[in-house]
Design a protein around this motif. Structure first.
Motif, short mmCIF file in Angstrom:
data_model
loop_
_atom_site.label_atom_id
_atom_site.label_comp_id
_atom_site.label_asym_id
_atom_site.label_seq_id
_atom_site.Cartn_x
_atom_site.Cartn_y
_atom_site.Cartn_z
N GLN A 60 0.82 -1.22 0.00
CA GLN A 60 0.00 0.00 0.00
C GLN A 60 0.85 1.27 0.00
OE1 GLN A 60 -3.58 -0.20 -0.18
NE2 GLN A 60 -2.79 -2.21 -0.80
N GLU A 61 2.16 1.10 -0.03
CA GLU A 61 3.09 2.24 0.01
C GLU A 61 2.68 3.22 1.11
OE1 GLU A 61 3.58 4.22 -3.75
OE2 GLU A 61 5.64 4.81 -3.26
N CYS A 62 2.38 2.62 2.29
CA CYS A 62 1.83 3.41 3.40
C CYS A 62 2.92 4.00 4.29
CB CYS A 62 0.90 2.52 4.24
SG CYS A 62 1.74 1.10 4.99
N CYS A 71 6.64 -4.93 7.83
CA CYS A 71 5.35 -4.58 7.23
C CYS A 71 4.27 -4.54 8.31
CB CYS A 71 4.98 -5.60 6.15
SG CYS A 71 3.48 -5.19 5.26
N VAL A 72 3.36 -3.58 8.18
CA VAL A 72 2.32 -3.45 9.20
C VAL A 72 1.01 -4.11 8.79
CG1 VAL A 72 3.24 -1.33 10.23
CG2 VAL A 72 1.64 -1.16 8.28
N ILE A 73 0.93 -4.59 7.55
CA ILE A 73 -0.30 -5.22 7.09
C ILE A 73 -0.39 -6.64 7.65
CG2 ILE A 73 -1.67 -5.92 5.09
CD1 ILE A 73 -0.16 -3.85 3.42
N LYS A 74 -1.49 -6.96 8.26
CA LYS A 74 -1.67 -8.28 8.86
C LYS A 74 -2.48 -9.16 7.91
CE LYS A 74 0.51 -6.93 12.43
NZ LYS A 74 1.96 -7.13 12.26
N ASP A 75 -1.80 -10.04 7.22
CA ASP A 75 -2.48 -10.97 6.33
C ASP A 75 -1.55 -12.18 6.10
OD1 ASP A 75 -0.57 -10.05 4.53
OD2 ASP A 75 -1.97 -8.86 3.34
N ASP A 76 -1.81 -12.97 5.08
CA ASP A 76 -1.05 -14.20 4.89
C ASP A 76 0.42 -13.97 4.53
OD1 ASP A 76 -3.23 -15.69 5.54
OD2 ASP A 76 -3.79 -16.21 3.49
N MET A 108 3.50 -10.50 -4.18
CA MET A 108 4.32 -10.99 -3.05
C MET A 108 5.64 -10.22 -2.98
SD MET A 108 6.35 -14.52 -2.44
CE MET A 108 7.59 -14.03 -3.62
N ILE A 109 6.30 -10.10 -4.13
CA ILE A 109 7.61 -9.45 -4.14
C ILE A 109 7.50 -8.00 -3.66
CG2 ILE A 109 9.45 -8.62 -5.69
CD1 ILE A 109 9.16 -11.28 -7.24
N ASP A 110 6.50 -7.30 -4.12
CA ASP A 110 6.33 -5.89 -3.69
C ASP A 110 6.17 -5.76 -2.18
OD1 ASP A 110 6.51 -5.09 -6.31
OD2 ASP A 110 4.40 -4.49 -6.51
N ARG A 111 5.62 -6.79 -1.56
CA ARG A 111 5.42 -6.73 -0.11
C ARG A 111 6.75 -6.87 0.65
NH1 ARG A 111 0.37 -7.83 2.09
NH2 ARG A 111 1.43 -7.70 4.09
N PHE A 112 7.82 -7.12 -0.09
CA PHE A 112 9.15 -7.13 0.53
C PHE A 112 9.80 -5.76 0.47
CE2 PHE A 112 8.42 -11.61 0.48
CZ PHE A 112 9.12 -12.08 1.58
#
Ligand SMILES: Cc1cc2nc3c(=O)[nH]c(=O)nc-3n(C[C@H](O)[C@H](O)[C@H](O)COP(=O)(O)O)c2cc1C
Length: 201
Positions: A60-62, A71-76, A108-112
């Motif tokens: 989310q580029e938050c 990362c602060v997003i809570k998901d899988d 997935m990669i972006d979430r890194f």
């Protein structure tokens, strides 16, 4: 197999295989399965993750990771972060979709991005453990350049996580799953790659 070098009691290598294809048991996943079988034959523990079966959001580029590198997003993705952190070998497998990795793989990669922040902005040490990565990809066309963008994406992902790019299996001319099933040479290459790529860790 040499012992793990992260202080873990287990001598077993562990390999995580990530399938980025939405098509279950299609060409990408079949090659990944064969590679993982090769790793098992060499004594590794393996685990397969099918991204399309998980629930996670794109980055989310938050800026939530700016101060901590987490990362602060809570998901899988929390599960994937842990698995990749623990693995000795990481296999990213994706079909070519519009000359790149699939959306699932890219998501997935972006979430890194949090790992990029940790490494380059916060200058955090990630780990001392050596990790090796393999990239598997298939495309319908026989065009080598269709793998260029995907390779760059995966290499950039591995580099951010200090994962050595240790090998690849890039196969053109694959449209149907049966194209892989009848290709013993390709299946053997996948098996052999899985068997050998962790040996020098
Ligand atoms: C959305 C989409 C985009 C695709 N884009 C390309 C492409 O740019 N180049 C190509 O050669 N094949 C392309 N393909 C074909 C797939 O790469 C090919 O069928 C592959 O074998 C599918 O692997 P899978 O069974 O593991 O999903 C595309 C397929 C889909 C569904």
């Amino acid at each position: 197999m040499p012992p793990r070098n992260d202080g873990d009691d287990s001598d077993k290598m562990n390999v995580v295989g990530i399938s980025g294809s939405p098509r279950r048991h299609g060409s990408t996943e079949t090659l990944l399965d064969r590679l993982l079988e090769g790793a098992v034959s060499a004594g590794a523990d393996v685990e397969k993750i099918v991204l399309n079966e998980l629930t996670f959001r794109p980055c989310q580029e938050c800026g939530g990771c700016d101060r901590t590198g987490a990362c602060v997003i809570k998901d899988d993705m929390e599960f994937i972060y842990r698995r990749i952190e623990d693995a000795d070998g990481i296999v990213v497998a994706s079909p070519v979709f519009f000359a790149n990795v699939s959306a699932q793989t890219k998501m997935m990669i972006d979430r890194f991005q949090c790992a990029w922040v940790a490494k380059y902005a916060l200058k955090k040490e990630r780990r001392t453990k050596k990790q090796k990565g393999i990239f598997i990809s298939v495309s319908a066309a026989h065009r080598k350049d269709f793998f260029d963008s995907s390779k760059l994406v995966v290499k950039s992902f591995f580099a951010t996580l200090d994962i050595e790019y240790a090998g690849e299996l890039l196969c053109g001319g694959i449209t149907n799953k049966s194209d892989i099933d009848s290709n013993e040479k390709l299946l053997k290459s996948a098996f052999e790659l899985g068997k050998s790529f962790l040996v020098k860790i």
